[in-house]
Design a protein around this motif. Structure first.
Motif, PDB file in Angstrom:
ATOM      1  N   GLY A 115     -14.358   2.740   7.410  1.00 29.85           N
ATOM      2  CA  GLY A 115     -13.283   2.920   6.434  1.00 29.85           C
ATOM      3  C   GLY A 115     -13.439   4.210   5.643  1.00 29.85           C
ATOM      4  N   ARG A 116     -14.675   4.532   5.281  1.00 30.48           N
ATOM      5  CA  ARG A 116     -14.920   5.755   4.516  1.00 30.48           C
ATOM      6  C   ARG A 116     -14.599   6.994   5.356  1.00 30.48           C
ATOM      7  NH1 ARG A 116     -18.154   4.710  -0.184  1.00 30.48           N
ATOM      8  NH2 ARG A 116     -18.772   2.529  -0.170  1.00 30.48           N
ATOM      9  N   VAL A 117     -14.956   6.948   6.628  1.00 34.30           N
ATOM     10  CA  VAL A 117     -14.668   8.092   7.499  1.00 34.30           C
ATOM     11  C   VAL A 117     -13.154   8.192   7.716  1.00 34.30           C
ATOM     12  CG1 VAL A 117     -14.967   9.049   9.814  1.00 34.30           C
ATOM     13  CG2 VAL A 117     -16.919   8.035   8.609  1.00 34.30           C
ATOM     14  N   ALA A 118     -12.517   7.048   8.012  1.00 38.69           N
ATOM     15  CA  ALA A 118     -11.076   7.067   8.304  1.00 38.69           C
ATOM     16  C   ALA A 118     -10.261   7.527   7.108  1.00 38.69           C
ATOM     17  CB  ALA A 118     -10.623   5.670   8.740  1.00 38.69           C
ATOM     18  N   SER A 119     -10.707   7.201   5.901  1.00 39.70           N
ATOM     19  CA  SER A 119      -9.935   7.598   4.728  1.00 39.70           C
ATOM     20  C   SER A 119     -10.343   8.977   4.224  1.00 39.70           C
ATOM     21  CB  SER A 119     -10.083   6.558   3.620  1.00 39.70           C
ATOM     22  OG  SER A 119     -11.431   6.461   3.223  1.00 39.70           O
ATOM     23  N   GLY A 120     -11.169   9.669   5.004  1.00 40.30           N
ATOM     24  CA  GLY A 120     -11.488  11.058   4.674  1.00 40.30           C
ATOM     25  C   GLY A 120     -12.494  11.210   3.557  1.00 40.30           C
TER      26      GLY A 120
ATOM     27  N   ALA B  23      -0.493   2.277   8.910  1.00 39.05           N
ATOM     28  CA  ALA B  23       0.077   1.334   9.884  1.00 39.05           C
ATOM     29  C   ALA B  23      -0.915   0.987  10.987  1.00 39.05           C
ATOM     30  CB  ALA B  23       1.357   1.912  10.485  1.00 39.05           C
ATOM     31  N   SER B  24      -1.583   2.004  11.539  1.00 42.04           N
ATOM     32  CA  SER B  24      -2.365   1.727  12.747  1.00 42.04           C
ATOM     33  C   SER B  24      -3.607   0.892  12.454  1.00 42.04           C
ATOM     34  CB  SER B  24      -2.720   3.022  13.473  1.00 42.04           C
ATOM     35  OG  SER B  24      -3.605   3.773  12.706  1.00 42.04           O
ATOM     36  N   ILE B  25      -4.283   1.146  11.342  1.00 44.23           N
ATOM     37  CA  ILE B  25      -5.459   0.321  11.044  1.00 44.23           C
ATOM     38  C   ILE B  25      -5.035  -1.117  10.787  1.00 44.23           C
ATOM     39  CG2 ILE B  25      -5.462   0.899   8.559  1.00 44.23           C
ATOM     40  CD1 ILE B  25      -8.542   0.074  10.694  1.00 44.23           C
ATOM     41  N   THR B  26      -3.894  -1.285  10.135  1.00 42.16           N
ATOM     42  CA  THR B  26      -3.388  -2.639   9.878  1.00 42.16           C
ATOM     43  C   THR B  26      -3.137  -3.365  11.207  1.00 42.16           C
ATOM     44  OG1 THR B  26      -2.324  -1.882   7.849  1.00 42.16           O
ATOM     45  CG2 THR B  26      -1.525  -3.956   8.785  1.00 42.16           C
ATOM     46  N   GLN B  27      -2.474  -2.668  12.100  1.00 46.12           N
ATOM     47  CA  GLN B  27      -2.140  -3.286  13.379  1.00 46.12           C
ATOM     48  C   GLN B  27      -3.390  -3.535  14.219  1.00 46.12           C
ATOM     49  OE1 GLN B  27       0.737  -0.317  14.234  1.00 46.12           O
ATOM     50  NE2 GLN B  27       2.373  -1.384  13.112  1.00 46.12           N
ATOM     51  N   ALA B  28      -4.395  -2.653  14.096  1.00 44.03           N
ATOM     52  CA  ALA B  28      -5.649  -2.879  14.829  1.00 44.03           C
ATOM     53  C   ALA B  28      -6.304  -4.188  14.400  1.00 44.03           C
ATOM     54  CB  ALA B  28      -6.608  -1.706  14.613  1.00 44.03           C
TER      55      ALA B  28
ATOM     56  N   GLY C  94       4.029  -0.809   3.472  1.00 43.17           N
ATOM     57  CA  GLY C  94       3.668   0.513   2.979  1.00 43.17           C
ATOM     58  C   GLY C  94       4.892   1.401   2.812  1.00 43.17           C
ATOM     59  N   ASN C  95       4.878   2.226   1.770  1.00 45.50           N
ATOM     60  CA  ASN C  95       5.984   3.164   1.628  1.00 45.50           C
ATOM     61  C   ASN C  95       5.716   4.450   2.417  1.00 45.50           C
ATOM     62  OD1 ASN C  95       3.985   3.914  -0.125  1.00 45.50           O
ATOM     63  ND2 ASN C  95       5.379   4.694  -1.694  1.00 45.50           N
ATOM     64  N   HIS C  96       4.570   4.507   3.065  1.00 42.54           N
ATOM     65  CA  HIS C  96       4.263   5.590   4.007  1.00 42.54           C
ATOM     66  C   HIS C  96       3.677   4.948   5.262  1.00 42.54           C
ATOM     67  CE1 HIS C  96       5.032   8.953   1.292  1.00 42.54           C
ATOM     68  NE2 HIS C  96       4.548   8.166   0.347  1.00 42.54           N
ATOM     69  N   LEU C  97       3.609   5.730   6.323  1.00 43.97           N
ATOM     70  CA  LEU C  97       3.147   5.168   7.600  1.00 43.97           C
ATOM     71  C   LEU C  97       1.643   5.312   7.814  1.00 43.97           C
ATOM     72  CD1 LEU C  97       6.055   6.124  10.011  1.00 43.97           C
ATOM     73  CD2 LEU C  97       4.997   3.852   9.806  1.00 43.97           C
ATOM     74  N   ASP C  98       0.966   6.010   6.897  1.00 45.17           N
ATOM     75  CA  ASP C  98      -0.441   6.360   7.116  1.00 45.17           C
ATOM     76  C   ASP C  98      -1.321   5.175   7.506  1.00 45.17           C
ATOM     77  OD1 ASP C  98       0.998   7.982   5.109  1.00 45.17           O
ATOM     78  OD2 ASP C  98      -0.797   9.231   5.125  1.00 45.17           O
TER      79      ASP C  98
ATOM     80  N   VAL D 148       0.835  -1.198   0.000  1.00 44.21           N
ATOM     81  CA  VAL D 148       0.000   0.000   0.000  1.00 44.21           C
ATOM     82  C   VAL D 148       0.873   1.253   0.000  1.00 44.21           C
ATOM     83  CG1 VAL D 148      -1.824  -1.192   1.281  1.00 44.21           C
ATOM     84  CG2 VAL D 148      -0.124   0.160   2.521  1.00 44.21           C
ATOM     85  N   SER D 149       0.200   2.375  -0.195  1.00 47.98           N
ATOM     86  CA  SER D 149       0.884   3.661  -0.107  1.00 47.98           C
ATOM     87  C   SER D 149       0.127   4.513   0.914  1.00 47.98           C
ATOM     88  CB  SER D 149       0.931   4.313  -1.494  1.00 47.98           C
ATOM     89  OG  SER D 149       1.652   5.499  -1.422  1.00 47.98           O
ATOM     90  N   ARG D 150      -0.515   5.603   0.500  1.00 47.35           N
ATOM     91  CA  ARG D 150      -1.242   6.437   1.461  1.00 47.35           C
ATOM     92  C   ARG D 150      -2.749   6.273   1.359  1.00 47.35           C
ATOM     93  NH1 ARG D 150       2.219  11.926   1.964  1.00 47.35           N
ATOM     94  NH2 ARG D 150       1.333  11.696   4.052  1.00 47.35           N
TER      95      ARG D 150
END
Lengths: 286, 286, 286, 286
Positions: free
Chosen positions: C109-114, B131-136, B125-129, B97-99
């Protein structure tokens, strides 16, 4: 179906600013005009404002000439382009065909069953295949052969046959001949083509073959205004249908035809009802 | 949802001739195999025959190793390519993934709600955006930055992270980096990309912008296998959604995302269920 | 995505007559209001006129209170119903769920991704299954069990939890409990339900099972306002997806979920943007 | 389009067990039969197995009578129902119409343009409106008036006109008269109706009016086999099209017609190609 009441259709476009809607609607309100349909749009990229309004003819105390004269003043004040047309004047069309009849059959059926209200003044074909069905619908068919070494004369013949009828629409219903740029110019904004792909994919010849080679999972059709740039004119309508690995080219052709027919019929209807406003190479469809 | 019974999935392809179905089905019948799903197709252009069969594991008197050994003989006799897989072995995937998170959120939700049965071993991911949902969701997230002047090392890092998991699928969930051809090679037939246009229209960067400029009336998405040729790999699935003159680029992006998500999810499911047979640059999806 | 500029959204309805558009647009023009979106409709059956207008907040020389005061006079003069809302005030929602998470995952997901701008103040569930994903998104989860013999108290608990947040939308994201008519009343015009069929087909329980028995070739979903009449409230949005003979109930459930998610998300977006005007048992969606 | 090679089409159904596919395919392989299309399905609810196979006629060393004799033995052994048909025998159809011509125009156009290969032996109408277009296509038109007080005699007339042609399909192309159950019986499995709604919604008269009152966002059409139970026969095909608040009943009628036409044409094609296997009140469409 019952005929809707006679209406005047106003289209208008100008650079966006405050007060445009107020100015136009006040003008109509002052004259007692009953608006039965109104649509507005501003293109954010170019800052261009568009509107289309339908007014009951009987609600105005004057006729279309007076409406045009008076609206011209409003339009001049706002600095925009406009048209005022009368649904009481039946729209005229000329159809250009070749050998494949599905779009022609479809349009003739729509007119005959009262679904599409247009006066098809003539059908012009470079082959004779579709002459008899045309004539069975009481419409003149003109056969204009397109010999490979003298297409110029053929196009001139077509041009003059079309010109006789001053048509609101010239429909290339799978005509298969590429128009010379002079004709594109003369018919600008009136000539509609149906291309048998979801443009900009598969421009040019044999789009279903191209689609089959690429292995796409949907095939489509595009109705667009004809311009000198092949298959690149402003798009009016598009749609697609699903295909799969079991569909060979003949299946794609067959399934695609159902899309070509409805896409062309919708595009033509909208064009005849003055719903399509062209701006640069794009359309606003109200 | 209740888990379906364990099955062995056979895919097979060879030049078409008479007797193939008989040979395969007789082999299965002789072993007492209960076929719960069977599909056949012959490509008319290349004369290639394809089949996919699902057999109840419990209906056979032997295990998958014996099935493979025995089916290999049948396949050799018929002169074709084959796979035999076991739905009892959970499929593994790694996501890149990216952002932009919409495809990731969607896939995580499908897995969490039990709709898509796959073991997502890692998200890179090449960005950290993201990370947290993945870890959740209890999944490891690896951050691999892609500096403009040293992408090679980054790709090597990604390659080795992926290799650890021997994934059945590597999913480019809006990864936005163009893979080097060596990786395309290494991941051939396992790497799925989601491109945010109806290919072959609008290849490359910013397809929604390209679509907006052209004024199309539908936008789409394409799930395809990654090859060294950008956005030109075998197409697994495509779909479209209607847009209009009122839709600016942000609206196209938003509407298109709903298509990207389902197209990727469908393509991934079919791939994981061994429903996609690649032949040349096209796919058969059973 | 970049936030659009702050806007005031006006909705208005009254019996149709000439001059309404002129009156409203003149009022806005006089105040220097820059209209960025405008839509009109007249229902031919009831003769009711509807409009929705978006005005740039910064284009007006006064704030929303003054706009309301002044517009109230215009509305009184025209004899209609109106609302004026401020896109600068973030919309609040409370979600009601049960065990099936696909709609909840999708909205989160829709809310989190803006993509969907809404403040989900709380999620209330009659089971605990969806607590952890909710909390992972930083949203409070309230567990309110619904014992068969005391649903009344449970509903009272839900009512008071919801009331705390004064939400613009109460979303029944596959909540599966039938609301008492007192709650339907209290939440009138704010409670949106997603029903997993193309209403009015397959009202009530287990619509996919009903669809399977009838042998339909498409399954659908319907987002509608909740009324005391089960699955009979005003429809906001609907869509369908193709199924075939090979699809058992679990396949229908899976395919249908993709439609439920987008139909609910669209309906909720339109509701939150004040695009849905209810008239009798029907909606106008601008 | 070029005619595909002559094929024998086998359909077969029986209680599912192991070895069915092997038995049938071995039979065909032994005779040297070249299978060009094969499909299988097992209904999980009833445990019923279905198959349809297309075999190149020229690949067999015997004709259709011998194929029938020999396949009958295989079928008896497996305990199932079967049909064997010959694509070399042109399919016959009789069409029943009333005043609305869109489905008739569409079918005539498809036949005339070579897209649908069927011998329309006669069109029977209870009004004269569609006589001339029928005759323009070289097809006999029979006018059978349906006086309110003597429909029985009219139906008897229709029955005998139809019986003359031993048609493979009797198409109710918006016929608008409810068949007596004796005719439903006599035409069982051959009579296809097009209903202008997405069944089971809006059964009976004026479905578009019903749809308008309910405020649905899609209208549809259903092609189904006629049974004594009104609009409740096995569904062959369905589709829908989007409508909105601006669409009055006439707009719904117009948009719906485009769906009626393609749904009927698809259903009829599949029926004529023996792709539709009826089982209870449901269909398998191969």
């Amino acid at each position: 179906m019952t005929q809707p009441e006679r209406r005047y259709v106003i289209t208008f476009g100008c650079p966006d600013r405050t007060g445009i809607v107020a100015r136009i609607s006040q003008f109509l309100a002052d004259a007692g005009g009953w608006i039965v349909e109104a649509a507005y749009h501003t293109d954010q990229d170019t800052g261009w404002f568009f509107t289309r309004q339908e007014v009951l003819a009987d609600s105005l105390p004057f006729g279309i000439d007076a409406l045009r004269t008076q609206f011209a003043e409003v339009a001049a004040e706002l600095g925009g382009d406009w048209t005022v047309t009368d649904t009481g004047e039946r729209r005229r069309a000329v159809l250009l065909v070749s050998r494949e009849g599905h779009c022609l059959y479809d349009l003739l059926g729509r007119v005959a069953s009262g679904e599409l209200d247009v006066d098809i003044r003539a059908v012009i074909g470079n082959h004779l295949d579709l002459a008899s069905i045309t004539q069975a619908h009481g419409i003149p068919f003109h056969h204009v052969p397109f010999p490979k070494d003298d297409k110029e004369a053929a196009f001139e013949k077509v041009r003059s046959l079309v010109a006789e009828h001053e048509p609101h629409a010239i429909v290339l219903a799978r005509f298969m001949q590429i128009l010379p740029s002079s004709l594109c110019q003369e018919w600008a904004g009136r000539a509609l083509n149906i291309h048998h792909s979801f443009l900009p994919s598969f421009i040019g010849a044999k789009p279903y073959h191209q689609a089959h080679v690429r292995g796409v999972k949907l095939v489509g059709a595009t109705c667009h205004y004809v311009t000198a740039d092949l298959d690149a004119g402003p798009i009016v309508e598009q749609d697609v249908i699903r295909v799969g690995h079991a569909d060979g080219v003949p299946d794609m052709v067959r399934k695609g035809r159902d899309i070509e027919k409805v896409v062309l019929a919708r595009g033509l209807r909208w064009h005849l009802e003055n719903r399509v406003l062209v701006h640069g190479n794009k359309t606003v469809v109200f």
